[in-house]
Design a protein around this motif. Structure first.
Motif: not given
Length: 462
Positions: A210-216, A278-281, A291-303
């Motif tokens: 049930a934890d969203a972090m499990t998907h990541g 991932e916080e929004d997820v 898929n692939p999962p929505i990731r961290t703010k650091a990943d978002q910044d890199a994109l």
């Protein structure tokens, strides 16, 4: 008799070199001319775009509706209506269907189904199927816009939807790249390592489903970056026209940088990765699983940095509607939940909002979601530009207005599972969408006709 069918006046028009205060003439489904204000010939209809901005109609190169299968998730009619509402005039439909669009017969069947139902123009991807030249050539004769493969295995219970599309074995991936390299068409790859996915999915069984972090945790960034690195290494030999789908992570961005110049490859990301973390997820629950999962703010910044640097030059929706009952049935079970969000109405307002925040220019935003894709797939300047002779595909936007998202404001059949977007208020609004000179959306209402869209094939831009 008027010289023009339609004249769009008073707006700022986005031309290839930037915004200009000009009038735009449309006739016979094409751009007839670009005129200094007050110098255009007479027109049967005049559209006052005063205070508005006039763009080439958006071309979304990564879209799923899966039709004619699964009408409970959305149909060609419902999802192309949603596309029109989002300012999109051309979409490229991916080959996941039931059965998979990996044979000439299925490609022809889907083409005919879309032609009968689409409100906007459409192109079709094909999967390479049995990896034979005979099948490849027949599908090209039918006019597929490009190719698609997955480096992951078929999901459990969906083998027929991925037959001839999923190639988890690296030798088969190499065969596909080499078989398709001389077609001149892009090869789009959903890149995640099958072996690493199996490893991390097994480890994730010990985590709370049930934890969203499990998907990541079950699909960490290393799965993506390793698969992309291997594909780019293979492509040094294959020299295919490769395109990496939905990049999500800082790790993969670094791989793309490292392989720059080694072959003809490009990469895309999606609004869900640029505008959510991932916080929004965690807030939206299984409705935000992709898929692939929505990731961290650091990943978002890199994109965003990769977009600024030109490492990523495409933003696509990866629109993937599901039925409310399907999502609800997976409440509390991220591993078992269907992956996908319906983003076709979100992409343009989201990018306009980024423009309003100074993240990028309007021209760059439009290039990312339209013109670059039209160029990569050989459709420019027929699509993606407003020049004499271009298709009269136009999106009129209001940069001063806002767009809010809720089930009541969205047009997609999957609006009741668009939780990732609910409550968002973005700066910029689609006012009117014009396809081949005919209005298909205006002021909140879809006016396009079922079957009004045309089948788009490679080479239109030549």
């Amino acid at each position: 008799m008027s010289a023009l069918d339609t004249l769009i006046t008073g707006g700022e028009v986005l031309l290839p070199d930037g915004l200009h205060r000009v009038d735009l003439g449309l006739s016979d489904g094409k751009v007839a001319g670009v005129y200094a204000p007050g110098t255009a010939p007479d027109a049967a209809e005049t559209i006052d775009a005063g205070g508005k901005t006039v763009l080439p109609g958006i071309v979304d190169i990564h879209f799923h509706v899966r039709a004619p299968a699964y009408p409970e998730r959305g149909t060609v009619l419902s999802e192309t209506r949603a596309a029109a509402a989002g300012g999109v005039t051309t979409l490229f439909e991916m080959p996941i269907s039931k059965p998979c669009c990996s044979t000439p017969e299925e490609l022809a069947r889907r083409r005919d189904h879309f032609a009968e139902n689409a409100v906007i123009d459409f192109a079709l991807y094909a999967a390479p199927g049995d990896l034979t030249e005979a099948s490849r050539d027949k599908m090209m004769d039918l006019g597929n816009i490009a190719w698609k493969i997955f480096t992951t295995p078929s999901p459990a219970g969906r083998a027929d939807e991925f037959e001839g599309l999923a190639f988890p074995d690296e030798a088969d991936q190499m065969r596909a790249l080499q078989l398709l390299s001389d077609t001149g068409l892009p090869i789009v790859v959903h890149a995640e390592s099958a072996a690493l996915l199996a490893h991390y999915e097994e480890k994730a069984k010990a985590l709370d489903p049930a934890d969203a972090m499990t998907h990541g945790a079950s699909r960490p960034a290393i799965c993506e970056s390793v698969a992309v690195a291997k594909l780019l290494a293979m492509n040094i030999t294959a020299q295919a026209k490769l395109h990496i789908a939905h990049v999500t992570s800082a790790e993969t961005v670094e791989v793309l940088r490292a392989f720059a110049g080694t072959s003809d490859f490009t990469a895309e990301t999606c609004p869900q990765y640029l505008f959510a973390t991932e916080e929004d997820v965690a807030k939206a629950g299984i409705y935000a699983k992709v898929n692939p999962p929505i990731r961290t703010k650091a990943d978002q910044d890199a994109l965003w940095q990769a977009i600024e640097d030109g490492v990523i030059n495409y933003v696509t929706t990866d629109h993937a509607p599901f039925a409310k009952a399907e999502k609800q049935a997976a409440e509390g079970d991220f591993p078992g939940a269907p992956p996908g969000v319906p983003g076709i109405e979100f992409i343009l307002p989201a990018m306009l909002d980024a423009v309003s925040q100074g993240r990028l220019s309007l021209k760059r935003a439009h290039d990312l979601i339209c013109a670059n894709g039209a160029r990569r797939y050989g459709l420019y300047p027929h699509k993606g530009a407003l020049l004499p002779g271009s298709a009269a595909d136009v999106t009129i936007i209001d940069l001063a207005a806002q767009t809010t998202f809720s089930p009541e404001t969205m047009h997609t059949h999957a609006r009741e599972v668009a939780h990732l977007f609910y409550g968002r208020c973005l700066q910029g609004r689609v006012v009117q969408t014009i396809l081949a000179g005919t209005t298909v959306f205006q002021d909140g209402s879809v006016t396009g006709t079922q079957g009004g869209g045309r089948f788009v094939t490679p080479g239109l831009g030549k």
